[in-house]
Design a protein around this motif. Structure first.
Motif, PDB file in Angstrom:
ATOM      1  N   ASP A   2       0.843  -1.181   0.000  1.00 54.12           N
ATOM      2  CA  ASP A   2       0.000   0.000   0.000  1.00 54.12           C
ATOM      3  C   ASP A   2       0.884   1.238   0.000  1.00 54.12           C
ATOM      4  O   ASP A   2       1.612   1.487   0.961  1.00 54.12           O
ATOM      5  N   ARG A   4       0.884   5.408  -0.398  1.00 52.87           N
ATOM      6  CA  ARG A   4       0.036   6.596  -0.384  1.00 52.87           C
ATOM      7  C   ARG A   4       0.872   7.816  -0.770  1.00 52.87           C
ATOM      8  O   ARG A   4       2.088   7.851  -0.525  1.00 52.87           O
ATOM      9  N   GLU A   6       1.456  11.965  -0.471  1.00 48.69           N
ATOM     10  CA  GLU A   6       1.160  13.153   0.319  1.00 48.69           C
ATOM     11  C   GLU A   6       2.101  14.261  -0.111  1.00 48.69           C
ATOM     12  O   GLU A   6       3.106  14.016  -0.785  1.00 48.69           O
ATOM     13  N   ASP A  50       5.359   4.148   1.927  1.00 51.19           N
ATOM     14  CA  ASP A  50       4.791   2.856   2.303  1.00 51.19           C
ATOM     15  C   ASP A  50       4.393   2.985   3.777  1.00 51.19           C
ATOM     16  O   ASP A  50       4.191   4.093   4.276  1.00 51.19           O
ATOM     17  N   CYS A  89       2.088   6.371 -10.823  1.00 49.43           N
ATOM     18  CA  CYS A  89       1.090   6.911  -9.901  1.00 49.43           C
ATOM     19  C   CYS A  89       1.378   8.380  -9.581  1.00 49.43           C
ATOM     20  O   CYS A  89       0.465   9.220  -9.598  1.00 49.43           O
ATOM     21  N   GLU A  93      -0.952  11.625 -10.749  1.00 49.65           N
ATOM     22  CA  GLU A  93      -1.502  12.538  -9.739  1.00 49.65           C
ATOM     23  C   GLU A  93      -1.052  13.965 -10.014  1.00 49.65           C
ATOM     24  O   GLU A  93      -1.841  14.906  -9.888  1.00 49.65           O
TER      25      GLU A  93
END
Length: 148
Positions: A2, A4, A6, A50, A89, A93
């Motif tokens: 996973d 993410r 930020e 991660d 990714c 974004e």
């Protein structure tokens, strides 16, 4: 796994600098340059994390010449996390964030022998628009852009 995304900021400077050095060796931005880029008024920054660590980051500047465009200044992914779609990714974004701001074009430079990165950029729709002689010391660069 996973991952993410930020906003990257000065709090992450030491970790981002370590990643930048790992990815670019003598072509890496200095810690001072990264600090400047992270705090520039026209910067969009993302860190990929991660569960515990930052595993990649991207810094983009919004520039205005004849057109307003996003300029990918640096994109780095830790070696052990490559080929896991993290760069894809982050780029997608960034493109979304640029479009949100009404920006219709994104540009970047890449060393001409960085075949993995070139392949990724082409796959994402970037087109080569020029060659940059000795842009990376003795190595040449390629200039790419994409209409968003």
């Amino acid at each position: 796994m996973d991952i993410r995304l930020e906003t990257a900021n000065l709090q992450f400077l030491d970790e981002l600098y370590r990643i930048e050095e790992e990815c670019f060796d003598e072509e890496a931005f200095t810690k001072r340059q990264l600090a400047y880029l992270l705090t520039a008024h026209n910067a969009i920054t993302l860190a990929a994390k991660d569960d515990r660590n930052i595993v990649g980051f991207i810094i983009v500047q919004v520039e205005i010449t004849d057109v307003k465009f996003g300029h990918i200044i640096t994109l780095s992914v830790v070696q052990s996390y490559r080929c896991k779609k993290i760069a894809t990714c982050m780029i997608k974004e960034i493109e979304r964030l640029l479009k949100q701001r009404g920006i219709v074009e994104c540009r970047l430079e890449v060393r001409e022998d960085n075949y993995v990165a070139i392949s990724l950029y082409k796959k994402l729709g970037y087109q080569r628009i020029g060659k940059l002689e000795r842009y990376y010391g003795s190595k040449h660069g390629l200039y790419f852009k994409k209409l968003l």
